[in-house]
Design a protein around this motif. Structure first.
Motif, PDB file in Angstrom:
ATOM      1  N   ILE A 202      15.322  16.275  63.286  1.00 36.37           N
ATOM      2  CA  ILE A 202      15.360  17.713  63.552  1.00 36.37           C
ATOM      3  C   ILE A 202      16.420  18.095  64.575  1.00 36.37           C
ATOM      4  N   THR A 203      16.913  17.139  65.354  1.00 39.16           N
ATOM      5  CA  THR A 203      17.878  17.437  66.412  1.00 39.16           C
ATOM      6  C   THR A 203      19.171  17.982  65.810  1.00 39.16           C
ATOM      7  N   PRO A 204      19.614  19.174  66.253  1.00 41.84           N
ATOM      8  CA  PRO A 204      20.835  19.774  65.700  1.00 41.84           C
ATOM      9  C   PRO A 204      22.066  18.914  65.980  1.00 41.84           C
ATOM     10  N   GLU A 205      22.947  18.848  65.003  1.00 45.08           N
ATOM     11  CA  GLU A 205      24.176  18.083  65.177  1.00 45.08           C
ATOM     12  C   GLU A 205      25.230  18.867  65.944  1.00 45.08           C
ATOM     13  N   THR A 206      25.229  20.198  65.804  1.00 43.49           N
ATOM     14  CA  THR A 206      26.201  21.032  66.510  1.00 43.49           C
ATOM     15  C   THR A 206      25.466  22.164  67.218  1.00 43.49           C
ATOM     16  N   ASP A 207      26.168  22.836  68.113  1.00 46.90           N
ATOM     17  CA  ASP A 207      25.562  23.951  68.846  1.00 46.90           C
ATOM     18  C   ASP A 207      25.181  25.105  67.927  1.00 46.90           C
ATOM     19  N   ASP A 208      25.781  25.185  66.745  1.00 45.98           N
ATOM     20  CA  ASP A 208      25.501  26.285  65.816  1.00 45.98           C
ATOM     21  C   ASP A 208      24.297  25.999  64.916  1.00 45.98           C
ATOM     22  N   ASP A 209      23.735  24.805  65.020  1.00 46.81           N
ATOM     23  CA  ASP A 209      22.652  24.422  64.108  1.00 46.81           C
ATOM     24  C   ASP A 209      21.261  24.697  64.671  1.00 46.81           C
ATOM     25  N   TRP A 210      21.173  25.231  65.876  1.00 45.24           N
ATOM     26  CA  TRP A 210      19.859  25.431  66.490  1.00 45.24           C
ATOM     27  C   TRP A 210      19.128  26.591  65.836  1.00 45.24           C
ATOM     28  N   ARG A 211      17.822  26.470  65.738  1.00 50.22           N
ATOM     29  CA  ARG A 211      16.977  27.561  65.250  1.00 50.22           C
ATOM     30  C   ARG A 211      16.732  28.544  66.392  1.00 50.22           C
ATOM     31  N   MET A 212      16.521  29.781  66.053  1.00 47.91           N
ATOM     32  CA  MET A 212      16.328  30.807  67.071  1.00 47.91           C
ATOM     33  C   MET A 212      14.931  31.417  66.960  1.00 47.91           C
ATOM     34  N   GLY A 213      14.391  31.826  68.115  1.00 46.06           N
ATOM     35  CA  GLY A 213      13.074  32.451  68.156  1.00 46.06           C
ATOM     36  C   GLY A 213      12.007  31.506  68.681  1.00 46.06           C
ATOM     37  N   THR A 214      10.964  32.107  69.279  1.00 46.78           N
ATOM     38  CA  THR A 214       9.856  31.324  69.830  1.00 46.78           C
ATOM     39  C   THR A 214       8.544  31.953  69.361  1.00 46.78           C
ATOM     40  N   PRO A 215       8.101  31.646  68.153  1.00 40.30           N
ATOM     41  CA  PRO A 215       6.916  32.292  67.557  1.00 40.30           C
ATOM     42  C   PRO A 215       5.608  31.631  68.014  1.00 40.30           C
ATOM     43  N   THR A 216       5.370  31.622  69.315  1.00 40.81           N
ATOM     44  CA  THR A 216       4.290  30.820  69.891  1.00 40.81           C
ATOM     45  C   THR A 216       2.920  31.174  69.329  1.00 40.81           C
ATOM     46  N   ALA A 217       2.635  32.464  69.155  1.00 38.85           N
ATOM     47  CA  ALA A 217       1.307  32.866  68.667  1.00 38.85           C
ATOM     48  C   ALA A 217       1.034  32.280  67.283  1.00 38.85           C
ATOM     49  N   PHE A 218       2.030  32.287  66.426  1.00 34.28           N
ATOM     50  CA  PHE A 218       1.846  31.781  65.075  1.00 34.28           C
ATOM     51  C   PHE A 218       1.751  30.249  65.070  1.00 34.28           C
ATOM     52  N   VAL A 219       2.480  29.625  65.991  1.00 39.17           N
ATOM     53  CA  VAL A 219       2.406  28.172  66.106  1.00 39.17           C
ATOM     54  C   VAL A 219       1.002  27.738  66.528  1.00 39.17           C
ATOM     55  N   VAL A 220       0.459  28.404  67.556  1.00 40.26           N
ATOM     56  CA  VAL A 220      -0.886  28.074  68.030  1.00 40.26           C
ATOM     57  C   VAL A 220      -1.910  28.340  66.930  1.00 40.26           C
ATOM     58  N   GLY A 221      -1.765  29.473  66.248  1.00 46.25           N
ATOM     59  CA  GLY A 221      -2.700  29.797  65.175  1.00 46.25           C
ATOM     60  C   GLY A 221      -2.655  28.781  64.046  1.00 46.25           C
ATOM     61  N   GLY A 222      -1.456  28.381  63.643  1.00 48.19           N
ATOM     62  CA  GLY A 222      -1.332  27.393  62.581  1.00 48.19           C
ATOM     63  C   GLY A 222      -1.846  26.023  62.987  1.00 48.19           C
ATOM     64  N   THR A 223      -1.565  25.636  64.224  1.00 46.69           N
ATOM     65  CA  THR A 223      -2.034  24.336  64.707  1.00 46.69           C
ATOM     66  C   THR A 223      -3.546  24.294  64.774  1.00 46.69           C
ATOM     67  N   PHE A 224      -4.160  25.380  65.227  1.00 47.13           N
ATOM     68  CA  PHE A 224      -5.620  25.431  65.287  1.00 47.13           C
ATOM     69  C   PHE A 224      -6.225  25.383  63.886  1.00 47.13           C
ATOM     70  N   SER A 225      -5.602  26.051  62.931  1.00 49.81           N
ATOM     71  CA  SER A 225      -6.099  25.997  61.550  1.00 49.81           C
ATOM     72  C   SER A 225      -6.047  24.572  61.015  1.00 49.81           C
ATOM     73  N   PHE A 226      -4.970  23.881  61.329  1.00 44.57           N
ATOM     74  CA  PHE A 226      -4.844  22.481  60.927  1.00 44.57           C
ATOM     75  C   PHE A 226      -5.960  21.638  61.539  1.00 44.57           C
ATOM     76  N   ILE A 227      -6.243  21.856  62.828  1.00 45.70           N
ATOM     77  CA  ILE A 227      -7.296  21.110  63.507  1.00 45.70           C
ATOM     78  C   ILE A 227      -8.649  21.386  62.884  1.00 45.70           C
ATOM     79  N   GLU A 228      -8.939  22.645  62.631  1.00 46.14           N
ATOM     80  CA  GLU A 228     -10.231  23.013  62.061  1.00 46.14           C
ATOM     81  C   GLU A 228     -10.450  22.328  60.708  1.00 46.14           C
ATOM     82  N   GLU A 229      -9.422  22.305  59.897  1.00 52.44           N
ATOM     83  CA  GLU A 229      -9.553  21.671  58.581  1.00 52.44           C
ATOM     84  C   GLU A 229      -9.738  20.169  58.722  1.00 52.44           C
TER      85      GLU A 229
END
Length: 394
Positions: free
Chosen positions: A174-201
């Motif tokens: 996943i590590t970007p090869e160049t400075d232009d390859d990085w993903r942008m945004g920090t969707p923390t609420a959705f990450v926590v929600g998805g991770t918790f759903s995974f745990i529950e299942e």
């Protein structure tokens, strides 16, 4: 931390019991095993948590004592049964947004943030002292549908017993090869929600202690009001209500001119997740950053250790008697110490039942739990005696 060791004694008189028939508390064998979801453990070996302690031998079901010459001693010979602490599962959510190393701002310096954090993360997943833990790894933001909970319900590395090189391989990929390859945004609420759903299942089929470990270098960004600090707090509180704690490791911006504060509000998330303050990792000196991250991970590793033991089946088909149970704590080669039974957990070194009327688990009180978590050579013993040794409140 070595595995919990549990022996069951059904001798005519165990430990300090009057009448001298059986062989005493701790005369039963000790058991160890890898994470499992069963009650009584079968003969095997291994560590639940790994650490500095030596291996423990697993007792079988053969008599190990209680052969004093009385009829009572022979009728209630010491037997061995085994159990273990609840397995621990760490669900990591790891920030791979551009602020971690895209070099588009002086405080987004890859050599000061991404590189030392990644090095320390890889070390944890491959560390032999992580043996007995099981972990998953989810990267965020997602490559697509960034602001969707469903994008984070399947981790990039599934729950895997540690140590493992699978995590380092995934991070390298996943590590970007160049400075232009990085993903942008920090969707923390959705990450926590998805991770918790995974745990529950997952825990529906794999019971145990689950925690979320959020590693990020900034406040939630993008996804409108659904991704505010308050939205993240609400998701984390929901998880905590279901006994899933959330730890937060905040990667601070380096101390360069005009660098904004990016971690103060992360304390709100950790507090809502039941883990106090976030671990804030300073950047600027890569060696110091890696050391601080390792220290945070070590503390989480210890704190995440469960202090709940399923009660093993009574040996030899006997009926479990909740007032004939003794719990002991041993550190390394030191003699075992008997822990007090205290359903209110007011005593200094005590344990209680999950439900005194119909117990299924032994729960270490907070002071005892803290001692066990901090002791890499700790082991626990459970003796089933033949006479009442504790009194259960009505």
């Amino acid at each position: 931390m070595t595995t919990a060791a549990v022996g069951a004694a059904c001798g005519g008189n165990a430990g300090n019991e009057p009448g001298g028939g059986g062989s005493g508390a701790g005369s039963g064998g000790v058991g160890a095993g890898g994470p499992s979801n069963s009650g009584p453990a079968s003969s095997s070996s291994g560590d639940i948590f790994g650490g500095d302690g030596g291996d423990l031998n697993l007792g079988g079901n053969s008599p190990t004592g209680g052969d004093g010459g009385t009829g009572a001693g022979q009728a209630c010979a010491t037997q061995t049964a085994t159990t273990e602490l609840q397995p621990v599962y760490l669900a990591f959510a790891f920030d791979v947004s551009g602020s971690m190393g895209a070099n588009n701002e002086p405080w987004h310096d890859r050599t000061l943030k991404w590189d030392p954090i990644v090095a320390a993360t890889k070390q944890f997943f491959a560390d032999p002292e992580s043996e007995g833990l099981t972990a998953s790894l989810t990267f965020f933001p997602s490559g697509r549908n960034t602001c969707s909970t469903r994008s984070y319900e399947r981790p990039d590395v599934a729950m895997t017993p540690l140590p493992s090189e699978d995590f380092a391989d995934a991070i390298d990929e996943i590590t970007p090869e160049t400075d232009d390859d990085w993903r942008m945004g920090t969707p923390t609420a959705f990450v926590v929600g998805g991770t918790f759903s995974f745990i529950e299942e997952r825990r529906a089929e794999n019971p145990g202690k689950y925690v979320i470990v959020l590693v990020t270098d900034g406040y939630p960004q993008l996804c409108n009001n659904e991704n505010s600090i308050n939205a993240v707090v609400a998701r984390v509180e929901t998880a905590l209500e279901s006994n899933v704690s959330t730890y937060v490791i905040g990667v601070a911006n380096p101390d360069v001119e005009d660098a904004p504060d990016n971690v103060s509000n992360l304390h709100d998330i950790a507090a809502a997740g039941g883990t106090g303050d976030a671990f804030v990792i300073d950047t600027g000196d890569p060696d110091a950053t890696a050391a601080a991250f390792n220290a945070a991970i070590d503390q989480i590793r210890g704190s995440a250790i469960s202090c709940t033991l399923p009660i093993p089946a009574a040996p030899d088909g006997r009926t479990f008697d909740k007032q004939r149970v003794r719990v002991t704590y041993t550190s390394g080669t030191n003699p075992p110490t008997t822990l007090d039974y205290d359903q209110e957990c007011e005593a200094e070194s005590a344990w209680r039942y999950d439900n005194p009327q119909n117990p299924t688990q032994i729960v270490l009180c907070d002071s005892t739990c803290g001692k066990v978590q901090a002791d890499p050579a700790a082991s626990l013993g459970v003796d089933f005696t033949c006479e009442d040794v504790i009194q259960i409140p009505l």
